[in-house]
Design a protein around this motif. Structure first.
Motif, PDB file in Angstrom:
ATOM      1  N   THR A 147       0.801  -1.365   0.025  1.00  0.00           N
ATOM      2  CA  THR A 147       0.067   0.022   0.040  1.00  0.00           C
ATOM      3  C   THR A 147       0.917   1.293  -0.005  1.00  0.00           C
ATOM      4  O   THR A 147       0.604   2.117  -0.647  1.00  0.00           O
ATOM      5  CB  THR A 147      -0.844  -0.021   1.244  1.00  0.00           C
ATOM      6  N   ASP A 148       1.880   1.255   0.834  1.00  0.00           N
ATOM      7  CA  ASP A 148       3.035   2.433   0.652  1.00  0.00           C
ATOM      8  C   ASP A 148       3.369   2.729  -0.621  1.00  0.00           C
ATOM      9  O   ASP A 148       3.457   3.938  -0.930  1.00  0.00           O
ATOM     10  CB  ASP A 148       3.843   2.029   1.779  1.00  0.00           C
ATOM     11  N   ASP A 149       3.804   1.772  -1.351  1.00  0.00           N
ATOM     12  CA  ASP A 149       4.424   1.972  -2.877  1.00  0.00           C
ATOM     13  C   ASP A 149       3.100   2.681  -3.616  1.00  0.00           C
ATOM     14  O   ASP A 149       3.609   3.560  -4.316  1.00  0.00           O
ATOM     15  CB  ASP A 149       4.852   0.856  -3.384  1.00  0.00           C
ATOM     16  N   PHE A 150       2.150   2.062  -3.445  1.00  0.00           N
ATOM     17  CA  PHE A 150       1.100   2.564  -4.253  1.00  0.00           C
ATOM     18  C   PHE A 150       0.504   3.981  -3.903  1.00  0.00           C
ATOM     19  O   PHE A 150       0.301   4.797  -4.901  1.00  0.00           O
ATOM     20  CB  PHE A 150      -0.344   1.547  -3.927  1.00  0.00           C
ATOM     21  N   VAL A 151       0.420   4.314  -2.603  1.00  0.00           N
ATOM     22  CA  VAL A 151       0.285   5.781  -2.104  1.00  0.00           C
ATOM     23  C   VAL A 151       1.261   6.864  -2.701  1.00  0.00           C
ATOM     24  O   VAL A 151       0.967   7.903  -3.258  1.00  0.00           O
ATOM     25  CB  VAL A 151       0.081   5.751  -0.724  1.00  0.00           C
ATOM     26  N   SER A 152       2.533   6.356  -2.657  1.00  0.00           N
ATOM     27  CA  SER A 152       3.648   7.231  -3.047  1.00  0.00           C
ATOM     28  C   SER A 152       3.380   7.540  -4.765  1.00  0.00           C
ATOM     29  O   SER A 152       3.690   8.345  -5.229  1.00  0.00           O
ATOM     30  CB  SER A 152       4.923   6.829  -2.865  1.00  0.00           C
ATOM     31  N   LEU A 153       2.801   6.410  -5.517  1.00  0.00           N
ATOM     32  CA  LEU A 153       2.681   6.717  -7.053  1.00  0.00           C
ATOM     33  C   LEU A 153       1.463   7.385  -7.296  1.00  0.00           C
ATOM     34  O   LEU A 153       1.283   8.203  -8.091  1.00  0.00           O
ATOM     35  CB  LEU A 153       2.495   5.156  -7.314  1.00  0.00           C
ATOM     36  N   LEU A 154       0.487   7.247  -6.202  1.00  0.00           N
ATOM     37  CA  LEU A 154      -0.577   8.390  -6.160  1.00  0.00           C
ATOM     38  C   LEU A 154      -0.366   9.782  -6.236  1.00  0.00           C
ATOM     39  O   LEU A 154      -0.926  10.616  -7.064  1.00  0.00           O
ATOM     40  CB  LEU A 154      -1.588   7.916  -5.061  1.00  0.00           C
ATOM     41  N   GLU A 155       0.753   9.969  -5.567  1.00  0.00           N
ATOM     42  CA  GLU A 155       1.398  11.507  -5.455  1.00  0.00           C
ATOM     43  C   GLU A 155       1.934  11.674  -6.891  1.00  0.00           C
ATOM     44  O   GLU A 155       1.853  13.254  -7.201  1.00  0.00           O
ATOM     45  CB  GLU A 155       2.417  11.406  -4.498  1.00  0.00           C
ATOM     46  N   LYS A 156       2.137  10.826  -7.794  1.00  0.00           N
ATOM     47  CA  LYS A 156       2.675  11.496  -9.364  1.00  0.00           C
ATOM     48  C   LYS A 156       1.459  11.665 -10.176  1.00  0.00           C
ATOM     49  O   LYS A 156       1.638  12.131 -11.154  1.00  0.00           O
ATOM     50  CB  LYS A 156       3.616  10.501  -9.621  1.00  0.00           C
ATOM     51  N   GLU A 157       0.224  11.235  -9.703  1.00  0.00           N
ATOM     52  CA  GLU A 157      -0.884  11.337 -10.457  1.00  0.00           C
ATOM     53  C   GLU A 157      -0.961  12.842 -11.137  1.00  0.00           C
ATOM     54  O   GLU A 157      -1.562  13.007 -12.233  1.00  0.00           O
ATOM     55  CB  GLU A 157      -2.142  11.155  -9.924  1.00  0.00           C
ATOM     56  N   VAL A 158      -0.455  13.945 -10.330  1.00  0.00           N
ATOM     57  CA  VAL A 158      -0.637  15.213 -10.785  1.00  0.00           C
ATOM     58  C   VAL A 158       0.201  15.359 -12.159  1.00  0.00           C
ATOM     59  O   VAL A 158      -0.253  16.460 -12.709  1.00  0.00           O
ATOM     60  CB  VAL A 158      -0.107  16.312  -9.824  1.00  0.00           C
ATOM     61  N   ASN A 159       1.156  14.501 -12.531  1.00  0.00           N
ATOM     62  CA  ASN A 159       1.677  14.761 -13.835  1.00  0.00           C
ATOM     63  C   ASN A 159       1.172  13.839 -14.978  1.00  0.00           C
ATOM     64  O   ASN A 159       1.502  14.101 -15.924  1.00  0.00           O
ATOM     65  CB  ASN A 159       3.421  14.061 -13.511  1.00  0.00           C
ATOM     66  N   PHE A 160       0.213  13.110 -14.508  1.00  0.00           N
ATOM     67  CA  PHE A 160      -0.587  12.361 -15.580  1.00  0.00           C
ATOM     68  C   PHE A 160      -1.439  13.386 -16.572  1.00  0.00           C
ATOM     69  O   PHE A 160      -2.428  14.033 -15.838  1.00  0.00           O
ATOM     70  CB  PHE A 160      -1.634  11.254 -14.909  1.00  0.00           C
TER      71      PHE A 160
END
Length: 408
Positions: A112-125
């Motif tokens: 879950t931690d890795d997934f949440v850290s990817l969630l923060e990059k959604e702003v670049n999508f």
């Protein structure tokens, strides 16, 4: 035997319905992970878990497949309260993990931690390809209009190939006969729907659904686009996105001089309803579909105008005509009602007439006992009943289209 059935009963407790066990999410905020209202389940899992849609070997099985709302980066994890081989010797649990791995591309998270850290990059999508259409839908819950955009993309868009691999996994859960397509074939077009939303003052994009279309070659210099797959993801269903996507794609091909007409591969009932609605909406303003022309019957003019201006084929044009003629007909007037009924039934009777012709051929070459057998299959009274049933079903489908049109 009694002992065995007691054992069987114990083992039966380790069977899980995979449509319930699989939990899907489209995640925008970290708190969505704990929010049950954002979870949805598959309609189908038989392509992965067999016709019974059962996984054996677990109690309390949960198969978590969570996706970041935009880029669809994936979290895949399996949870359960107990496993059969912990309690029984020589009994193996199904290898659930390898079954899921066959359909989701590598590179997913398991923590879950890795997934949440990817969630923060959604702003670049950002959405892929070319923007074709923007529309808004009023959301009662939020009390505001939400903006959606439809894009056309292809495999040359950077990052799109990997994104599409993640996106197409949803097909397995929501289209009964889904299969993955050959993305190296350049004749595929991809159309994507995204929602624009705000997060901490930034504008982000969430995946809503998509459609794939294959461009068939028609001699000598035309193409016939055929809709292959279309899916609006469950959290967005029932909001009109399917009609927006269908109409946008139709208009995209309409504007091309090389397109002959647009078809669909093995369409579902829901797709046919959607197509009826959009095509009637597009056709109702054509000169050839004026009420006085509709009352004169189906014409070559309708075929020509619908194909040349809107790229609609003969079969679909006929349905549009029947729907619009129903709207122009006073079904309370016995004469108008009879005229409409005969006109539609004349088309519906086509397959029966074909059977009749086949029967005439049989009469010439079958022995009497064989012929009786064939005749039993084509009882005339039954034909009339089936015909009346088909007609009534059609009229009720057509009325729904007209109701939706009146609300649009």
């Amino acid at each position: 035997m009694a002992g065995l059935s007691a054992m069987e009963k114990k083992l039966a407790e380790y069977k899980c319905n995979t449509n319930e066990a699989i939990q899907l999410k489209l995640v925008r905020f970290p708190e969505d992970l704990e929010d049950d209202s954002t979870t949805f389940n598959p309609e189908y899992s038989h392509q992965v878990f067999g016709d019974d849609e059962v996984a054996f070997g677990f109690k309390g099985l949960k198969i978590l497949l969570y996706y970041n709302a935009g880029n669809l980066s994936t979290l895949f994890r399996i949870e359960y309260t107990s496993k059969v081989n912990e309690n029984f010797d020589c009994v193996e649990a199904d290898d659930v993990e390898s079954k899921i791995r066959k359909i989701i591309p590598p590179g997913f998270c398991t923590s879950t931690d890795d997934f949440v850290s990817l969630l923060e990059k959604e702003v670049n999508f950002k959405p892929f390809g070319t923007l074709l259409h923007t529309y808004s839908v009023h959301n009662e819950e939020a009390g505001e209009d939400i903006t959606y955009q439809i894009y056309q993309a292809d495999m040359t868009c950077p990052g799109f190939r990997d994104y599409h691999e993640r996106l197409q996994t949803f097909l397995m859960w929501f289209i009964e006969t889904a299969s993955f397509i050959d993305v190296d074939d350049e004749r595929w077009n991809y159309f994507l729907v995204f929602e624009k939303y705000n997060k901490d003052g930034a504008t982000l994009f969430a995946t809503v659904g998509y459609m794939t279309v294959y461009n068939y070659y028609v001699y000598p210099d035309k193409t016939r686009p055929r809709v292959s797959q279309m899916l609006i993801l469950p959290p967005f269903q029932g909001e009109g996105h399917g009609a927006q996507l269908f109409e946008t794609v139709h208009r995209y091909y309409m504007s091309s001089p090389t397109v002959l007409d647009i078809t669909a591969e093995d369409p579902s009932d829901n797709y046919v309803k959607l197509r009826d609605f959009v095509l009637v909406k597009l056709c109702q303003d054509l000169h050839c579909f004026l009420p006085e022309k509709l009352m004169q019957g189906f014409s070559q003019e309708m075929l020509t105008e619908a194909q040349q201006k809107l790229k609609i084929n003969k079969q679909h044009t006929r349905r549009v005509y029947e729907i619009l003629r129903l709207r122009a007909t006073d079904m309370g007037d016995p004469e108008q009602s009879k005229g409409y009924r005969l006109d539609v039934k004349k088309r519906l009777i086509g397959p029966y007439k074909k059977k009749q012709r086949e029967l005439a051929k049989m009469r010439r070459c079958l022995r009497p006992e064989e012929l009786t057998n064939q005749l039993n299959q084509i009882d005339l009274n039954m034909q009339h009943e089936q015909l009346e049933e088909s007609f009534q079903q059609l009229v009720s489908d057509y009325r729904r289209v007209l109701e939706r049109l009146a609300q649009a």
